[in-house]
Design a protein around this motif. Structure first.
Motif, PDB file in Angstrom:
ATOM      1  N   PRO A  62     -22.836  -0.336 -37.477  1.00 57.18           N
ATOM      2  CA  PRO A  62     -22.539  -1.349 -38.501  1.00 57.18           C
ATOM      3  C   PRO A  62     -22.022  -0.727 -39.795  1.00 57.18           C
ATOM      4  CG  PRO A  62     -24.606  -1.871 -37.405  1.00 57.18           C
ATOM      5  CD  PRO A  62     -24.190  -0.525 -36.904  1.00 57.18           C
ATOM      6  N   GLU A  63     -22.562   0.433 -40.188  1.00 61.36           N
ATOM      7  CA  GLU A  63     -22.132   1.088 -41.414  1.00 61.36           C
ATOM      8  C   GLU A  63     -20.680   1.566 -41.301  1.00 61.36           C
ATOM      9  OE1 GLU A  63     -26.413   1.021 -41.045  1.00 61.36           O
ATOM     10  OE2 GLU A  63     -24.881   1.867 -39.716  1.00 61.36           O
ATOM     11  N   LEU A  64     -20.328   2.133 -40.134  1.00 57.90           N
ATOM     12  CA  LEU A  64     -18.961   2.611 -39.930  1.00 57.90           C
ATOM     13  C   LEU A  64     -17.986   1.446 -39.873  1.00 57.90           C
ATOM     14  CD1 LEU A  64     -17.022   4.945 -39.417  1.00 57.90           C
ATOM     15  CD2 LEU A  64     -17.604   4.814 -36.983  1.00 57.90           C
ATOM     16  N   ALA A  65     -18.371   0.369 -39.195  1.00 58.19           N
ATOM     17  CA  ALA A  65     -17.510  -0.812 -39.125  1.00 58.19           C
ATOM     18  C   ALA A  65     -17.246  -1.382 -40.515  1.00 58.19           C
ATOM     19  CB  ALA A  65     -18.147  -1.873 -38.221  1.00 58.19           C
ATOM     20  N   ALA A  66     -18.266  -1.375 -41.356  1.00 60.57           N
ATOM     21  CA  ALA A  66     -18.099  -1.876 -42.722  1.00 60.57           C
ATOM     22  C   ALA A  66     -17.182  -0.961 -43.522  1.00 60.57           C
ATOM     23  CB  ALA A  66     -19.462  -2.004 -43.400  1.00 60.57           C
ATOM     24  N   ALA A  67     -17.344   0.363 -43.343  1.00 63.70           N
ATOM     25  CA  ALA A  67     -16.524   1.315 -44.089  1.00 63.70           C
ATOM     26  C   ALA A  67     -15.052   1.209 -43.702  1.00 63.70           C
ATOM     27  CB  ALA A  67     -17.029   2.734 -43.854  1.00 63.70           C
ATOM     28  N   LEU A  68     -14.779   0.929 -42.427  1.00 66.78           N
ATOM     29  CA  LEU A  68     -13.403   0.800 -41.955  1.00 66.78           C
ATOM     30  C   LEU A  68     -12.908  -0.649 -41.989  1.00 66.78           C
ATOM     31  CD1 LEU A  68     -13.403   3.305 -38.940  1.00 66.78           C
ATOM     32  CD2 LEU A  68     -12.337   3.619 -41.193  1.00 66.78           C
ATOM     33  N   GLU A  69     -13.789  -1.538 -42.410  1.00 63.74           N
ATOM     34  CA  GLU A  69     -13.466  -2.960 -42.549  1.00 63.74           C
ATOM     35  C   GLU A  69     -12.881  -3.537 -41.263  1.00 63.74           C
ATOM     36  OE1 GLU A  69     -11.021  -3.523 -46.004  1.00 63.74           O
ATOM     37  OE2 GLU A  69     -12.483  -2.598 -47.363  1.00 63.74           O
ATOM     38  N   ILE A  70     -13.596  -3.290 -40.164  1.00 66.98           N
ATOM     39  CA  ILE A  70     -13.179  -3.853 -38.877  1.00 66.98           C
ATOM     40  C   ILE A  70     -14.204  -4.895 -38.440  1.00 66.98           C
ATOM     41  CG2 ILE A  70     -11.966  -1.757 -38.191  1.00 66.98           C
ATOM     42  CD1 ILE A  70     -14.304  -1.076 -36.399  1.00 66.98           C
ATOM     43  N   GLU A  71     -13.752  -5.793 -37.602  1.00 63.83           N
ATOM     44  CA  GLU A  71     -14.607  -6.886 -37.148  1.00 63.83           C
ATOM     45  C   GLU A  71     -15.534  -6.426 -36.034  1.00 63.83           C
ATOM     46  OE1 GLU A  71     -12.128 -10.094 -36.002  1.00 63.83           O
ATOM     47  OE2 GLU A  71     -11.218 -10.361 -37.987  1.00 63.83           O
ATOM     48  N   SER A  72     -16.599  -7.162 -35.856  1.00 60.64           N
ATOM     49  CA  SER A  72     -17.562  -6.866 -34.798  1.00 60.64           C
ATOM     50  C   SER A  72     -16.869  -6.890 -33.434  1.00 60.64           C
ATOM     51  CB  SER A  72     -18.697  -7.888 -34.830  1.00 60.64           C
ATOM     52  OG  SER A  72     -19.596  -7.684 -33.764  1.00 60.64           O
ATOM     53  N   GLY A  73     -17.150  -5.908 -32.617  1.00 55.37           N
ATOM     54  CA  GLY A  73     -16.558  -5.839 -31.284  1.00 55.37           C
ATOM     55  C   GLY A  73     -15.335  -4.949 -31.211  1.00 55.37           C
ATOM     56  N   GLN A  74     -14.734  -4.609 -32.355  1.00 53.21           N
ATOM     57  CA  GLN A  74     -13.580  -3.717 -32.346  1.00 53.21           C
ATOM     58  C   GLN A  74     -14.034  -2.262 -32.258  1.00 53.21           C
ATOM     59  OE1 GLN A  74     -11.489  -4.985 -36.007  1.00 53.21           O
ATOM     60  NE2 GLN A  74      -9.803  -5.597 -34.675  1.00 53.21           N
TER      61      GLN A  74
ATOM     62  N   ILE B  62     -14.151  27.879 -38.708  1.00 50.13           N
ATOM     63  CA  ILE B  62     -14.740  27.675 -40.034  1.00 50.13           C
ATOM     64  C   ILE B  62     -15.324  26.278 -40.216  1.00 50.13           C
ATOM     65  CG2 ILE B  62     -13.193  29.355 -41.088  1.00 50.13           C
ATOM     66  CD1 ILE B  62     -11.697  26.897 -42.293  1.00 50.13           C
ATOM     67  N   GLY B  63     -14.906  25.309 -39.390  1.00 46.19           N
ATOM     68  CA  GLY B  63     -15.374  23.948 -39.600  1.00 46.19           C
ATOM     69  C   GLY B  63     -15.318  23.109 -38.336  1.00 46.19           C
ATOM     70  N   LEU B  64     -16.107  22.053 -38.332  1.00 46.98           N
ATOM     71  CA  LEU B  64     -16.132  21.077 -37.245  1.00 46.98           C
ATOM     72  C   LEU B  64     -15.924  19.703 -37.876  1.00 46.98           C
ATOM     73  CD1 LEU B  64     -16.656  20.426 -34.222  1.00 46.98           C
ATOM     74  CD2 LEU B  64     -19.091  20.239 -34.810  1.00 46.98           C
ATOM     75  N   GLU B  65     -14.864  19.034 -37.480  1.00 44.52           N
ATOM     76  CA  GLU B  65     -14.461  17.794 -38.148  1.00 44.52           C
ATOM     77  C   GLU B  65     -14.464  16.624 -37.171  1.00 44.52           C
ATOM     78  OE1 GLU B  65     -11.017  17.421 -41.198  1.00 44.52           O
ATOM     79  OE2 GLU B  65     -10.163  16.945 -39.244  1.00 44.52           O
ATOM     80  N   SER B  66     -15.116  15.544 -37.561  1.00 46.48           N
ATOM     81  CA  SER B  66     -15.106  14.292 -36.797  1.00 46.48           C
ATOM     82  C   SER B  66     -14.442  13.212 -37.649  1.00 46.48           C
ATOM     83  CB  SER B  66     -16.528  13.860 -36.423  1.00 46.48           C
ATOM     84  OG  SER B  66     -17.116  14.772 -35.516  1.00 46.48           O
ATOM     85  N   THR B  67     -13.326  12.680 -37.144  1.00 47.95           N
ATOM     86  CA  THR B  67     -12.556  11.678 -37.875  1.00 47.95           C
ATOM     87  C   THR B  67     -12.608  10.356 -37.125  1.00 47.95           C
ATOM     88  OG1 THR B  67     -11.041  13.392 -38.674  1.00 47.95           O
ATOM     89  CG2 THR B  67     -10.304  11.103 -38.861  1.00 47.95           C
ATOM     90  N   TYR B  68     -12.886   9.286 -37.849  1.00 46.82           N
ATOM     91  CA  TYR B  68     -12.933   7.941 -37.266  1.00 46.82           C
ATOM     92  C   TYR B  68     -11.777   7.125 -37.838  1.00 46.82           C
ATOM     93  CZ  TYR B  68     -17.630   9.355 -35.881  1.00 46.82           C
ATOM     94  OH  TYR B  68     -18.696  10.029 -35.331  1.00 46.82           O
ATOM     95  N   LEU B  69     -10.952   6.593 -36.949  1.00 46.70           N
ATOM     96  CA  LEU B  69      -9.772   5.824 -37.341  1.00 46.70           C
ATOM     97  C   LEU B  69      -9.847   4.421 -36.746  1.00 46.70           C
ATOM     98  CD1 LEU B  69      -7.186   8.588 -36.407  1.00 46.70           C
ATOM     99  CD2 LEU B  69      -7.750   7.926 -38.745  1.00 46.70           C
ATOM    100  N   PRO B  70      -9.442   3.389 -37.491  1.00 46.71           N
ATOM    101  CA  PRO B  70      -9.402   2.034 -36.913  1.00 46.71           C
ATOM    102  C   PRO B  70      -8.349   1.966 -35.801  1.00 46.71           C
ATOM    103  CG  PRO B  70      -8.425   2.083 -39.109  1.00 46.71           C
ATOM    104  CD  PRO B  70      -9.023   3.425 -38.897  1.00 46.71           C
ATOM    105  N   LYS B  71      -8.786   1.591 -34.619  1.00 47.98           N
ATOM    106  CA  LYS B  71      -7.892   1.625 -33.466  1.00 47.98           C
ATOM    107  C   LYS B  71      -6.744   0.633 -33.601  1.00 47.98           C
ATOM    108  CE  LYS B  71      -7.876   1.525 -28.426  1.00 47.98           C
ATOM    109  NZ  LYS B  71      -8.677   1.296 -27.192  1.00 47.98           N
ATOM    110  N   HIS B  72      -7.007  -0.524 -34.217  1.00 47.74           N
ATOM    111  CA  HIS B  72      -5.945  -1.525 -34.332  1.00 47.74           C
ATOM    112  C   HIS B  72      -4.793  -1.033 -35.197  1.00 47.74           C
ATOM    113  CE1 HIS B  72      -8.116  -2.298 -38.137  1.00 47.74           C
ATOM    114  NE2 HIS B  72      -6.961  -2.785 -38.583  1.00 47.74           N
ATOM    115  N   ARG B  73      -5.077  -0.008 -36.013  1.00 52.56           N
ATOM    116  CA  ARG B  73      -4.055   0.499 -36.925  1.00 52.56           C
ATOM    117  C   ARG B  73      -3.391   1.785 -36.417  1.00 52.56           C
ATOM    118  NH1 ARG B  73      -4.831   1.408 -43.487  1.00 52.56           N
ATOM    119  NH2 ARG B  73      -2.602   1.281 -43.960  1.00 52.56           N
ATOM    120  N   PHE B  74      -4.163   2.616 -35.734  1.00 56.50           N
ATOM    121  CA  PHE B  74      -3.635   3.915 -35.315  1.00 56.50           C
ATOM    122  C   PHE B  74      -3.756   4.156 -33.811  1.00 56.50           C
ATOM    123  CE2 PHE B  74      -5.067   4.479 -39.751  1.00 56.50           C
ATOM    124  CZ  PHE B  74      -3.857   4.833 -40.327  1.00 56.50           C
TER     125      PHE B  74
END
Length: 236
Positions: free
Chosen positions: A108-120, A136-148
């Motif tokens: 729910p927190e990630l969905a709110a941060a990316l402003e996506i609707e429930s179920g997306q 040197i680093g480990l990176e996890s990136t979350y992108l809205p699927k409807h956009r990218f």
């Protein structure tokens, strides 16, 4: 008047070690703990504590059975530039290794941060960040699927994500970033070729475009012995 407290032996050994390192260059071997203990007439445990502090700070590193002087830390700017741009600015060769790329159900927190609707769903891209082939680093990136979502077919995960976002016509407008000191999980430590005792720098970033629409939420974990961050502060 109280007598001054004696200076702890590990501090004295560390100071002596720093003087030794001042005359060495990257890749030069550091005297062994046994040799240092004999040179300064102290217990090996005293030397080991001083050496450990320098390892944590990234001044020296283990290579095989020995210890050598480390490369200078990679200095990353706190800005809307990508990791690639920061590494290249320092004359280092950036690189990435794909760990995982999948569609996931957001919290729910990630969905709110990316402003996506429930179920997306969102796209989760996990990569190891390299500098001169060092992890040197480990990176996890979350992108809205409807956009990218088209990145699945067009994006090479070993290249700059920010360059791909800009090539898609999206302009970064702003980001909020928080930095914390943490310890890595066993999985993260293994991927970063480190240990769970090594301090890490965790960055949490949320980026938006010039129309204030969310682009990404990123969680990056950097080895504290190999990376430092800086920011330009001004009151203008």
């Amino acid at each position: 008047m109280n007598a001054p407290k004696p200076v702890p032996k590990p501090y004295l050994i560390r100071t002596a070690l720093e003087e030794i390192l001042a005359d060495l260059v990257e890749g030069d071997p550091v005297p062994s703990e046994r040799d240092l203990a004999a040179q300064f007439a102290v217990a090996r445990e005293t030397v080991r504590q001083a050496v450990h502090e320098l390892l944590v700070e990234g001044r020296i590193e283990r290579r095989g059975r020995g210890t050598v002087v480390s490369k200078p830390k990679l200095i990353q700017p706190l800005s809307l530039k990508s990791y690639t741009e920061g590494a290249q600015t320092m004359g280092r060769k950036p690189g990435r290794l794909l760990v995982g790329w999948e569609d996931v159900d957001p919290t729910p927190e990630l969905a709110a941060a990316l402003e996506i609707e429930s179920g997306q769903q969102v796209m989760r891209l996990e990569r190891l960040l390299l500098a001169d082939d060092q992890r040197i680093g480990l990176e996890s990136t979350y992108l809205p699927k409807h956009r990218f979502g088209h990145f699945t077919e067009t994006f090479d995960p070993e290249t700059s994500l920010y360059a791909a976002v800009r090539a898609a016509g999206v302009v970064f407008g702003a980001a909020v970033e928080r930095i914390e000191t943490v310890l890595a999980s066993p999985r993260e430590a293994e991927l970063l070729e480190s240990t769970t005792a090594m301090p890490m720098l965790r960055l949490n970033r949320r980026s938006v475009d010039t129309e204030d629409r969310p682009i990404e939420v990123v969680r990056s974990l950097y080895r504290g012995d190999r990376v430092a961050f800086e920011a330009l502060l001004t009151d203008r």
